[in-house]
Design a protein around this motif. Structure first.
Motif, short mmCIF file in Angstrom:
data_model
loop_
_atom_site.label_atom_id
_atom_site.label_comp_id
_atom_site.label_asym_id
_atom_site.label_seq_id
_atom_site.Cartn_x
_atom_site.Cartn_y
_atom_site.Cartn_z
N ILE A 64 0.87 -1.17 0.00
CA ILE A 64 0.00 0.00 0.00
C ILE A 64 0.91 1.22 0.00
CG2 ILE A 64 -1.70 1.33 1.31
CD1 ILE A 64 -2.60 -1.36 2.54
N ARG A 65 0.62 2.14 -0.90
CA ARG A 65 1.44 3.35 -0.94
C ARG A 65 1.29 4.07 0.40
NH1 ARG A 65 0.72 8.68 -1.46
NH2 ARG A 65 -1.39 8.65 -2.24
N PRO A 66 2.44 4.33 1.03
CA PRO A 66 2.35 5.03 2.32
C PRO A 66 1.88 6.47 2.11
CG PRO A 66 4.65 4.65 1.68
CD PRO A 66 3.79 4.00 0.64
N LYS A 67 1.14 6.96 3.06
CA LYS A 67 0.67 8.34 3.01
C LYS A 67 1.79 9.28 3.46
CE LYS A 67 -3.67 7.29 2.14
NZ LYS A 67 -4.12 7.34 0.80
N THR A 68 1.83 10.44 2.84
CA THR A 68 2.80 11.46 3.26
C THR A 68 2.29 12.11 4.55
OG1 THR A 68 1.72 13.22 2.03
CG2 THR A 68 3.41 11.94 0.86
N LYS A 69 3.15 12.87 5.21
CA LYS A 69 2.73 13.57 6.43
C LYS A 69 1.57 14.51 6.13
CE LYS A 69 7.17 13.41 8.76
NZ LYS A 69 8.32 14.18 9.24
N ASP A 70 1.65 15.22 5.01
CA ASP A 70 0.56 16.13 4.64
C ASP A 70 -0.75 15.39 4.42
OD1 ASP A 70 2.03 18.45 4.84
OD2 ASP A 70 2.51 18.54 2.70
N GLU A 71 -0.66 14.23 3.78
CA GLU A 71 -1.87 13.44 3.55
C GLU A 71 -2.46 12.96 4.88
OE1 GLU A 71 -1.48 11.33 -0.76
OE2 GLU A 71 -0.04 10.70 0.76
N LEU A 72 -1.59 12.56 5.81
CA LEU A 72 -2.05 12.09 7.10
C LEU A 72 -2.68 13.22 7.92
CD1 LEU A 72 0.87 9.69 8.07
CD2 LEU A 72 -1.45 9.05 7.43
N LYS A 73 -2.06 14.41 7.84
CA LYS A 73 -2.57 15.56 8.59
C LYS A 73 -3.81 16.16 7.93
CE LYS A 73 1.58 17.63 8.88
NZ LYS A 73 2.50 18.74 9.08
N GLY A 74 -3.84 16.06 6.63
CA GLY A 74 -4.91 16.74 5.89
C GLY A 74 -4.41 18.11 5.49
N LEU A 75 -4.47 18.42 4.24
CA LEU A 75 -3.94 19.69 3.74
C LEU A 75 -4.79 20.88 4.11
CD1 LEU A 75 -2.79 18.59 0.18
CD2 LEU A 75 -1.37 19.04 2.16
N ILE A 91 -1.66 16.58 -5.50
CA ILE A 91 -0.58 16.01 -4.69
C ILE A 91 -0.72 14.49 -4.61
CG2 ILE A 91 0.34 15.86 -2.33
CD1 ILE A 91 -0.20 18.92 -2.16
N ALA A 92 -1.94 14.00 -4.42
CA ALA A 92 -2.17 12.55 -4.37
C ALA A 92 -1.78 11.90 -5.69
CB ALA A 92 -3.63 12.26 -4.03
N LYS A 93 -2.10 12.55 -6.81
CA LYS A 93 -1.74 12.02 -8.13
C LYS A 93 -0.22 11.97 -8.28
CE LYS A 93 -2.31 12.64 -13.05
NZ LYS A 93 -2.67 13.48 -14.15
N GLU A 94 0.47 13.03 -7.86
CA GLU A 94 1.94 13.06 -7.94
C GLU A 94 2.54 11.95 -7.08
OE1 GLU A 94 2.89 17.04 -6.70
OE2 GLU A 94 2.34 17.90 -8.65
N ASN A 95 1.97 11.75 -5.88
CA ASN A 95 2.47 10.70 -4.99
C ASN A 95 2.20 9.31 -5.58
OD1 ASN A 95 3.48 12.54 -3.13
ND2 ASN A 95 1.60 12.55 -1.93
N ASP A 96 1.04 9.14 -6.20
CA ASP A 96 0.73 7.87 -6.86
C ASP A 96 1.70 7.60 -8.00
OD1 ASP A 96 -1.38 7.35 -5.16
OD2 ASP A 96 -2.93 8.03 -6.58
N TRP A 108 4.94 6.51 -6.55
CA TRP A 108 4.81 5.14 -6.07
C TRP A 108 4.90 4.16 -7.23
CZ3 TRP A 108 5.62 2.67 -1.82
CH2 TRP A 108 5.14 1.37 -1.64
N ASP A 109 4.20 4.45 -8.34
CA ASP A 109 4.27 3.60 -9.53
C ASP A 109 5.70 3.50 -10.04
OD1 ASP A 109 1.64 2.86 -9.66
OD2 ASP A 109 1.07 4.34 -11.18
N GLU A 110 6.41 4.62 -10.02
CA GLU A 110 7.82 4.64 -10.44
C GLU A 110 8.65 3.73 -9.54
OE1 GLU A 110 10.85 8.24 -10.68
OE2 GLU A 110 8.94 8.73 -11.66
N TYR A 111 8.40 3.79 -8.24
CA TYR A 111 9.10 2.96 -7.27
C TYR A 111 8.81 1.47 -7.54
CZ TYR A 111 10.23 0.91 -2.71
OH TYR A 111 10.74 0.12 -1.71
N ILE A 112 7.54 1.13 -7.73
CA ILE A 112 7.16 -0.25 -8.03
C ILE A 112 7.83 -0.72 -9.31
CG2 ILE A 112 5.22 -1.75 -8.71
CD1 ILE A 112 5.24 -1.14 -5.70
#
Length: 175
Positions: free
Chosen positions: A95-106, A125-130, A133-137
């Motif tokens: 599962i893609r880990p959530k960033t601190k901002d995602e966890l806190k809520g922007l 931001i979620a799209k960029e993080n996804d 994550w795809d790049e990492y996978i």
């Protein structure tokens, strides 16, 4: 077996199988079911179920376990593990880990923005993080293909390549 066969059909469906306590929390439960559904009819008959149990126990035959692991990873059933097979499995077990901002809520850090602007920024931001994550996978898949294939430029792994890679890993697949 009879307890799992809720509809008394004489076979176990994937849904019935995946309700078992051990399978309900396993992200690969449907892949395990498919690996033992030898005739691909969407049901495990008693023989297929016994094959599953005898293979999956810790004292089960190592060669049989490797064959099953290969079938679990060979999602499209073409006899080779390709990039899309690996990506599918990795997406099941990670599962893609959530960033601190995602966890806190922007919303807290974006004062002065409208609700729509905040939502748009969060989606961006979620799209960029996804995408990261795809790049990492994909990097993991590249490495697995390169290190595990007997032909490093190959786009897939044979059963032999897979067995060798698993056997050489520190993973105790037999357990």
């Amino acid at each position: 077996y009879k307890e799992l066969d809720e509809d008394d059909s004489g076979t176990i469906t994937a849904s019935e199988f995946c309700q078992m306590e051990e399978m309900a929390v396993n992200p690969l439960s449907y892949r395990i079911f498919d690996a033992f559904d030898k005739n691909s009819d969407g049901h495990l008959d008693f023989k297929e179920f016994i094959d599953l149990v005898s293979t999956m126990i810790p004292t089960g035959n190592k060669h049989d376990k490797l064959e099953v692991l290969f079938r679990i990873y060979d999602v499209d059933g073409d006899g080779r593990i390709n990039r899309s097979d690996l990506k599918y499995i990795l997406e099941l077990v990670t599962i893609r880990p959530k960033t601190k901002d995602e966890l806190k809520g922007l919303t807290k850090s974006k004062k002065g923005m409208s609700k729509e602007e905040i939502e748009e920024e969060e989606q961006k931001i979620a799209k960029e993080n996804d995408e990261r994550w795809d790049e990492y996978i994909n990097t993991i898949i590249d490495r697995v293909m390169f290190e595990s294939s007997s032909h490093p430029m190959s786009a897939s792994l044979s059963a032999e390549d897979f067995s060798k890679a698993i056997s050489e890993s520190r993973l105790d697949f037999q357990e």
